[in-house]
Design an enzyme around this catalytic site. Structure first.
Site, PDB file in Angstrom:
ATOM      1  N   GLY A 231       0.812  -1.196   0.000  1.00  0.00           N
ATOM      2  CA  GLY A 231       0.000   0.000   0.000  1.00  0.00           C
ATOM      3  C   GLY A 231       0.854   1.257   0.000  1.00  0.00           C
ATOM      4  O   GLY A 231       2.080   1.214   0.165  1.00  0.00           O
ATOM      5  N   GLU A 232       0.200   2.390  -0.197  1.00  0.00           N
ATOM      6  CA  GLU A 232       0.856   3.699  -0.240  1.00  0.00           C
ATOM      7  C   GLU A 232       0.889   4.282   1.162  1.00  0.00           C
ATOM      8  O   GLU A 232      -0.115   4.241   1.885  1.00  0.00           O
ATOM      9  CB  GLU A 232       0.070   4.616  -1.177  1.00  0.00           C
ATOM     10  CG  GLU A 232       0.682   5.985  -1.411  1.00  0.00           C
ATOM     11  CD  GLU A 232      -0.133   6.796  -2.405  1.00  0.00           C
ATOM     12  OE1 GLU A 232       0.430   7.233  -3.423  1.00  0.00           O
ATOM     13  OE2 GLU A 232      -1.343   6.983  -2.156  1.00  0.00           O
TER      14      GLU A 232
END
Length: 381
Positions: A231-232
């Protein structure tokens, strides 16, 4: 010796991938859908929004020769990156980014539900206590669990300021530079796990995710085990970490698993956002996603504007990773037929069905493919 061993390993990974003669066993989407959302309810998968505008489509995965059916238009209007989930035979759609009278890309905090029995949409009288936008979801025992999500105040404020700046490049720079130069933790991505139970129309705080808050993570659920993949963690920067949570009566307990390995041709794993995964024959596999190669190295040097410094390019990927559940480690087991990210993936009939998404240059995809893995061989159709 290292080069020879690496080449041997990469050859073995590619050799384990088998492709069917046809593009896939399911028909293509009527339109390319990227940045949308979807969910599986029984044998039927629902996909829509994003580049599909206000459209939603359904496909019966069990019925031979079934074709995509268009649902009534989504009443909340076009939007990107909503969260969708199926509970008790109904499809719930949460939030998304939307152009409003105030500014572009505003986070909308609303909930709509589609009832297949009467083919109708209705708005639910509720809203998320933590923005669902940028979050990922799984469903268990009638509850929808949300992991991650961007900060509504920071995000909406950014685009309101940019709208006020108009075409003034100097003003835009004065707004964007401080934003991209924030540390990861200063983006305030959600580290709380929220759940929503439609039958009670109630939200619960299921505890704290003891790692960095993130957006666009891939999730997996098997029994009471909740898997979080990458994920970011701030604009342009991803994490390569994976974590496993155990859902209990008193919340979720967490432990770290191994990082994703680097794909072919890269010195390190940047981490991926917008990847697609699921369970097949008891194995969790995940593919695709996008990142900015070099951003992690920049950030480690103290360069907060990690992905814009040096003009790093958004890059889509095709590696397929499989989790060794006993060891908690990952390996590359093959490659998807093309670079891909931000599509919809559901687990069905011991296969992971990958629907739509986008590829190099942001092109929206219509293809529907399946991935299956038995612990030894990856088959993509």
């Amino acid at each position: 010796m290292k080069k020879t061993a690496l080449h041997t390993a990469l050859f073995a990974a590619v050799a384990m991938t088998a492709f069917a003669a046809q593009a896939g066993q399911y028909p293509d989407l009527p339109v390319g859908i990227k940045g949308g959302s979807g969910a599986l309810i029984g044998d039927t998968v629902y996909v829509g929004l994003g580049s599909g505008g206000d459209k939603f489509f359904s496909l019966n995965l069990k019925e031979k020769d079934a074709q995509w059916q268009e649902l009534p238009a989504f009443p909340g209007g076009p939007r990107n990156q909503p969260v969708a989930a199926g509970v008790d035979g109904k499809l719930y759609v949460f939030g998304g980014f939307q152009k409003t009278e105030v500014a572009n890309n505003q986070i909308i905090n609303d909930v709509h539900v589609y009832n297949p029995e009467d083919n109708s949409w209705s708005k639910v009288d509720t809203r998320s206590p933590r923005t669902a936008v940028g979050a990922s979801s799984v469903t268990k025992d009638g509850k929808i669990y949300f992991v991650g999500g961007v900060n509504e105040e920071i995000w909406n404020g950014l685009f309101q300021a940019l709208t006020a700046a108009g075409d003034d490049k100097a003003k835009q720079k004065d707004i964007l530079d401080p934003y991209f130069n924030m540390r990861a933790q200063d983006f305030f991505f959600s580290s709380e796990i929220a759940s929503y139970e439609p039958m009670k129309n109630s939200w619960r705080n299921e505890g704290y995710f003891p790692y960095q808050g993130r957006a666009g993570a891939a999730l997996g659920l098997k029994g009471d085990k909740l898997l979080v993949v990458n994920g970011e963690i701030k604009a342009g920067l991803r994490t390569p970490t994976t974590e496993l949570g155990t859902i209990g009566k008193n919340g979720i307990s967490w432990k770290k698993l191994g990082d994703l390995p680097a794909p072919e041709g890269y010195k390190q794993q940047e981490g991926i956002a917008g990847a697609m995964g699921g369970y097949t024959n008891g194995n969790y596999i995940v593919t695709g996603g996008a990142n900015f190669p070099g951003a992690r190295a920049n950030y480690a040097k103290g360069i907060m504007d990690a992905h814009r410094t040096g003009g790093l390019k958004k890059t889509y990927h095709s590696a397929v990773y499989a989790l060794d559940g006993k060891k908690g480690t990952w390996k590359v087991v093959g490659n998807f037929p093309q670079n891909i990210g931000y599509g919809v993936a559901v687990s069905y009939n011991n296969k992971v069905v990958v629907i739509g998404g986008e590829t190099d240059g942001g092109k929206a995809l219509t293809a529907v493919r399946t991935m299956s893995y038995d612990g030894k061989k990856l088959v993509i159709e």
